[in-house]
Design a protein around this motif. Structure first.
Motif, PDB file in Angstrom:
ATOM      1  N   PHE B 131      -1.543   0.963  18.862  1.00 47.80           N
ATOM      2  CA  PHE B 131      -1.074   1.963  17.909  1.00 47.80           C
ATOM      3  C   PHE B 131      -1.452   1.561  16.482  1.00 47.80           C
ATOM      4  CE2 PHE B 131       2.241   3.707  15.120  1.00 47.80           C
ATOM      5  CZ  PHE B 131       1.966   5.038  15.322  1.00 47.80           C
ATOM      6  N   LEU B 134      -5.079   2.270  16.037  1.00 46.75           N
ATOM      7  CA  LEU B 134      -5.347   3.700  15.924  1.00 46.75           C
ATOM      8  C   LEU B 134      -4.979   4.213  14.531  1.00 46.75           C
ATOM      9  CD1 LEU B 134      -6.315   6.173  17.506  1.00 46.75           C
ATOM     10  CD2 LEU B 134      -3.940   6.639  18.074  1.00 46.75           C
ATOM     11  N   SER B 135      -3.822   3.724  14.007  1.00 45.90           N
ATOM     12  CA  SER B 135      -3.413   4.166  12.676  1.00 45.90           C
ATOM     13  C   SER B 135      -4.417   3.721  11.625  1.00 45.90           C
ATOM     14  CB  SER B 135      -2.040   3.603  12.315  1.00 45.90           C
ATOM     15  OG  SER B 135      -1.124   3.884  13.326  1.00 45.90           O
ATOM     16  N   LEU B 137      -7.519   3.180  12.038  1.00 48.70           N
ATOM     17  CA  LEU B 137      -8.761   3.935  12.170  1.00 48.70           C
ATOM     18  C   LEU B 137      -8.611   5.359  11.664  1.00 48.70           C
ATOM     19  CD1 LEU B 137     -10.143   2.817  15.631  1.00 48.70           C
ATOM     20  CD2 LEU B 137     -11.098   2.342  13.396  1.00 48.70           C
ATOM     21  N   SER B 138      -7.376   5.908  11.734  1.00 44.11           N
ATOM     22  CA  SER B 138      -7.180   7.289  11.286  1.00 44.11           C
ATOM     23  C   SER B 138      -7.211   7.397   9.773  1.00 44.11           C
ATOM     24  CB  SER B 138      -5.847   7.835  11.776  1.00 44.11           C
ATOM     25  OG  SER B 138      -5.719   7.622  13.136  1.00 44.11           O
ATOM     26  N   PHE B 139      -6.969   6.258   9.107  1.00 48.40           N
ATOM     27  CA  PHE B 139      -6.902   6.281   7.656  1.00 48.40           C
ATOM     28  C   PHE B 139      -8.303   6.419   7.086  1.00 48.40           C
ATOM     29  CE2 PHE B 139      -5.301   5.309   3.589  1.00 48.40           C
ATOM     30  CZ  PHE B 139      -3.950   5.514   3.696  1.00 48.40           C
ATOM     31  N   PRO B 140      -8.487   7.290   6.108  1.00 51.81           N
ATOM     32  CA  PRO B 140      -9.794   7.317   5.454  1.00 51.81           C
ATOM     33  C   PRO B 140     -10.050   5.956   4.814  1.00 51.81           C
ATOM     34  CG  PRO B 140      -8.194   8.687   4.283  1.00 51.81           C
ATOM     35  CD  PRO B 140      -7.561   8.288   5.554  1.00 51.81           C
ATOM     36  N   LEU B 142     -12.268   4.348   3.007  1.00 54.90           N
ATOM     37  CA  LEU B 142     -12.633   4.128   1.611  1.00 54.90           C
ATOM     38  C   LEU B 142     -11.431   4.356   0.697  1.00 54.90           C
ATOM     39  CD1 LEU B 142     -15.130   3.225   0.252  1.00 54.90           C
ATOM     40  CD2 LEU B 142     -15.841   5.585  -0.024  1.00 54.90           C
ATOM     41  N   VAL B 143     -10.587   5.333   1.052  1.00 48.46           N
ATOM     42  CA  VAL B 143      -9.397   5.613   0.244  1.00 48.46           C
ATOM     43  C   VAL B 143      -8.444   4.417   0.282  1.00 48.46           C
ATOM     44  CG1 VAL B 143      -7.374   7.094   0.053  1.00 48.46           C
ATOM     45  CG2 VAL B 143      -9.581   8.098   0.575  1.00 48.46           C
ATOM     46  N   LEU B 146      -9.884   1.683  -1.829  1.00 50.87           N
ATOM     47  CA  LEU B 146      -9.724   2.007  -3.241  1.00 50.87           C
ATOM     48  C   LEU B 146      -8.305   1.719  -3.720  1.00 50.87           C
ATOM     49  CD1 LEU B 146     -11.504   5.433  -3.717  1.00 50.87           C
ATOM     50  CD2 LEU B 146     -12.056   3.290  -4.818  1.00 50.87           C
ATOM     51  N   MET B 147      -7.320   2.150  -2.894  1.00 52.39           N
ATOM     52  CA  MET B 147      -5.936   1.989  -3.312  1.00 52.39           C
ATOM     53  C   MET B 147      -5.574   0.520  -3.469  1.00 52.39           C
ATOM     54  SD  MET B 147      -4.012   5.064  -1.267  1.00 52.39           S
ATOM     55  CE  MET B 147      -2.942   3.893  -0.546  1.00 52.39           C
ATOM     56  N   ASN B 150      -7.546  -1.147  -6.390  1.00 48.06           N
ATOM     57  CA  ASN B 150      -7.052  -0.677  -7.676  1.00 48.06           C
ATOM     58  C   ASN B 150      -5.726  -1.331  -8.048  1.00 48.06           C
ATOM     59  OD1 ASN B 150      -7.007   1.121  -9.993  1.00 48.06           O
ATOM     60  ND2 ASN B 150      -5.329   2.126  -8.937  1.00 48.06           N
ATOM     61  N   SER B 151      -4.839  -1.527  -7.057  1.00 45.36           N
ATOM     62  CA  SER B 151      -3.526  -2.048  -7.438  1.00 45.36           C
ATOM     63  C   SER B 151      -3.516  -3.571  -7.486  1.00 45.36           C
ATOM     64  CB  SER B 151      -2.458  -1.536  -6.476  1.00 45.36           C
ATOM     65  OG  SER B 151      -2.883  -1.744  -5.164  1.00 45.36           O
ATOM     66  N   VAL B 227     -22.617  -2.148   2.750  1.00 47.68           N
ATOM     67  CA  VAL B 227     -22.706  -0.768   2.269  1.00 47.68           C
ATOM     68  C   VAL B 227     -21.399  -0.350   1.593  1.00 47.68           C
ATOM     69  CG1 VAL B 227     -22.917   1.626   3.000  1.00 47.68           C
ATOM     70  CG2 VAL B 227     -24.447  -0.091   3.927  1.00 47.68           C
ATOM     71  N   ALA B 231     -20.449   1.386  -1.970  1.00 44.19           N
ATOM     72  CA  ALA B 231     -19.667   2.609  -2.171  1.00 44.19           C
ATOM     73  C   ALA B 231     -18.541   2.364  -3.164  1.00 44.19           C
ATOM     74  CB  ALA B 231     -19.107   3.089  -0.835  1.00 44.19           C
TER      75      ALA B 231
END
Lengths: 333, 297
Positions: B131, B134-135, B137-140, B142-143, B146-147, B150-151, B227, B231
């Protein structure tokens, strides 16, 4: 039916986990109060209320003290409640279509989403169209004479295409077709549908080329297998022209794995346009979420993540159901 | 299909024939693999030796005239600040390669054991670990990167570890899938019968077999991480200090620089392309070399 419910349940759990992670990380890693009020948030209100420090406002012209503003903001954005309560309240708001208000420009997040989502969807749509329009004829041509010159050449070409990072592809296309030969604009032109499509051509192509290479590989393999089937020999024996056999008889039963991967990729694409939007300065969701992350605009980040993950989850569910619809073995397994 | 089975059945009773010379040729890694490895060795050596090579420092401004074309003195030309692009490409490889390497090492060290444990014990542990994968992998991805970047901060360590976190799920899923297959095999059952402990079976019996597909994935994953650094750079959140390939491509990609000094962007793109190509090809070769099913039918 049990299978469907199981998949839906699993995906709802994933959606829950991802939003919890995002919600917790944006609230713990950054301080929302500072993000809204800036340096003002650093005023020590315990000292002020205890009378140790005077409550003088740094905002010119307001009669309110700093601490009154802070208290008001805390109340407005529900910052005083514990994290789980705030999460529950946030989910409740979203289910009524209220994504909160942007910290930066006080616009409702739903308005931001309404403005930016169509641009990104259009970009993804064009990319998907190109990827299929390129890969299907390409696969038909290379499977028709497998292991011959054209096929060997396209194996090398698709391997090469997959090794070009999407931003590099974007820069190369931008240089060739917008800078060197000015066929396309270098910046997004929002006026009119013609200009929009023209501005989205190169970014769409950037998105499509690596996808086309993937689909071509898959479709080619399946086509080669299909072409050995009896019904193909039968059609050939009847004297049917090769192009009719390829497009009418062999293509449809070979589309299976492409459809599967197509679905999975489509869900992921919504989050994959960030860099491409940046290179071609397209004002879509990707550009918006990057700006929001850098400016710690929590509600906007959360709203866009919800949209992206929901898209991913729904498309995947759809693909799973399609799969079990097309191949009954999956349902029983 | 039926004919093949029949000949096999006969072959069991016949003398085992010597393997044909063609079959031996088939099982080679091939010249392309060694070309790819040579490129990786070359680029790694250049990266390691950058401080002692006779090249400009990465931040020497005005080493040549601005945006000059490639020449003997500046192999890849100079950028808009007059810095030598060739020198910066070599300096950039230090960051890009170490990000790729650390990310994959972290992904393998965390994802590998998790996947093996989940695949070996199954049951509740498996459900939880799967699980989590899977979670993730479901997350975008790059986002998420970035998060976090950034923090926290934009140091090499943070960028590499963030990409390492993203590598956990794919590597872990592969390790789990392979463990499930091997856990049923005779040699594992034999080990269990003679009373080997679970931990010993996982380390001595399963790990060596799972490591091969993981190694192939690691080569592919290193390319993905390199890569991804690019990005991140494009979104303004890559490693802060010094040159990286991603940052160089970004600097070279504004319209003015593209028009006057195409080499500024194209040189690092070419080097990155060759590196990703080499890693992809090597990974693909390793995978099919050890994939017994493909060659021995």
């Amino acid at each position: 039916m049990r299978f469907v419910l199981q998949r839906v349940g699993q995906l709802v759990m994933v959606l829950f986990a991802v939003t919890v992670i995002t919600f917790a990380s944006v609230n713990v890693l950054g301080d929302p109060l500072t993000n809204i009020l800036g340096p003002l948030a650093r005023v020590d209100c315990t000292d002020v209320y205890a009378g140790i420090k005077p409550d003088t406002s740094t905002r010119g012209g307001t009669s309110e003290g700093d601490c009154a503003i802070i208290a008001e903001t805390r109340k407005e954005f529900n910052l005083d409640s514990p994290l789980p309560v705030r999460y529950a309240r946030w989910v409740g708001d979203i289910s009524t279509g209220d994504f909160g208000t942007s910290f930066q420009n006080q616009l409702p997040v739903s308005t931001v989403l309404k403005n930016k989502l169509p641009v990104t969807l259009r970009l993804v749509g064009i990319g998907l169209f190109f990827s299929l329009a390129l890969s299907i004829p390409w696969a038909l041509l290379s499977a028709y004479r497998a292991e011959r010159t054209f096929d060997n050449f396209s194996t090398v070409a698709s391997f090469g295409l997959l090794a070009i990072p999407n931003f590099a592809m974007g820069v190369i296309l931008l240089y060739l077709f917008a800078v060197r030969w000015s066929f396309f604009p270098t910046r997004y032109e929002p006026a009119g549908i013609y200009n929009q499509l023209k501005s989205l051509f190169l970014p769409g192509l950037t998105l499509a080329l690596p996808l086309a290479a993937t689909y071509q590989r898959l479709l080619r393999t399946d086509l080669i297998t299909t072409l050995q089937e009896d019904f193909v020999h039968m059609a050939r024996a009847k004297g049917m022209p090769a192009h009719t056999i390829m497009t009418r008889h062999a293509l449809r039963p070979s589309m299976f794995s492409v459809i599967t991967v197509f679905g999975i990729n489509t869900g992921a694409l919504l989050g994959g346009t960030l860099v491409i939007e940046r290179i071609f300065s397209i004002p879509g969701l990707g550009t918006e979420i990057v700006t929001a992350i850098v400016r710690d605009d929590t509600p906007v980040v959360l709203g866009i993540v919800v949209i992206i993950v929901t898209g991913f989850v729904v498309v995947n569910l759809f693909v799973d159901l399609m799969y079990s619809f097309l191949d009954p073995r999956v349902r029983r397994g | 299909m039926a004919d093949e089975k029949a000949t096999h059945a006969v072959a069991v009773f016949d003398e085992v024939p010597e393997p044909f010379s063609e079959d031996v040729v088939k099982r080679r890694l091939g010249i392309g693999f060694w070309v790819a490895i040579s490129w990786m060795v070359l680029i790694t050596a250049l990266a390691l030796l950058a401080p002692v090579l006779p090249i400009d420092g990465q931040n020497v401004i005005g080493a040549g005239s601005k945006l000059s074309a490639p020449s003997l003195h500046h192999l890849f030309g100079t950028d808009s600040l007059g810095r030598d692009v060739f020198a910066r490409t070599i300096w950039g490889s230090r960051v890009s390669l170490s990000v790729g390497f650390i990310a994959i090492a972290a992904g393998m060290l965390i994802g590998g054991p998790l996947g093996i444990i989940a695949g070996y014990f199954r049951g509740k542990i498996d459900a939880v670990v799967s699980f989590v994968f899977l979670s993730l992998l479901s997350f975008p991805s790059l986002v998420l990167a970035l998060m976090i970047v950034n923090s926290l901060d934009r140091s090499l360590k943070v960028v590499a570890l963030v990409l390492g976190i993203l590598a956990i799920a794919p590597i872990g899923r592969l390790a789990r899938a392979n463990t499930i297959v091997y856990a049923e095999r005779e040699f594992v059952q034999a080990a269990r019968v003679i009373g080997a402990k679970d931990i010993r079976i996982m380390v001595r019996e399963i790990l060596p077999n799972v490591l091969i597909p993981m190694g192939a994935l690691a080569l592919l994953g290193m390319a993905v991480a390199i890569v991804a650094e690019g990005a991140l750079a494009f979104l303004g959140l890559s490693v802060k200090q010094g040159a990286t390939w991603g940052k160089m491509i970004l600097e070279g990609s504004d319209i003015r620089t593209l028009r006057k000094g195409t080499y500024v962007a194209m040189a690092p793109i070419l080097v990155m392309f060759l590196t990703v190509l080499a890693l992809n090809y090597a990974g693909d070769r390793v995978r099919s070399y050890f994939d017994v099913r493909e060659t021995a039918f």
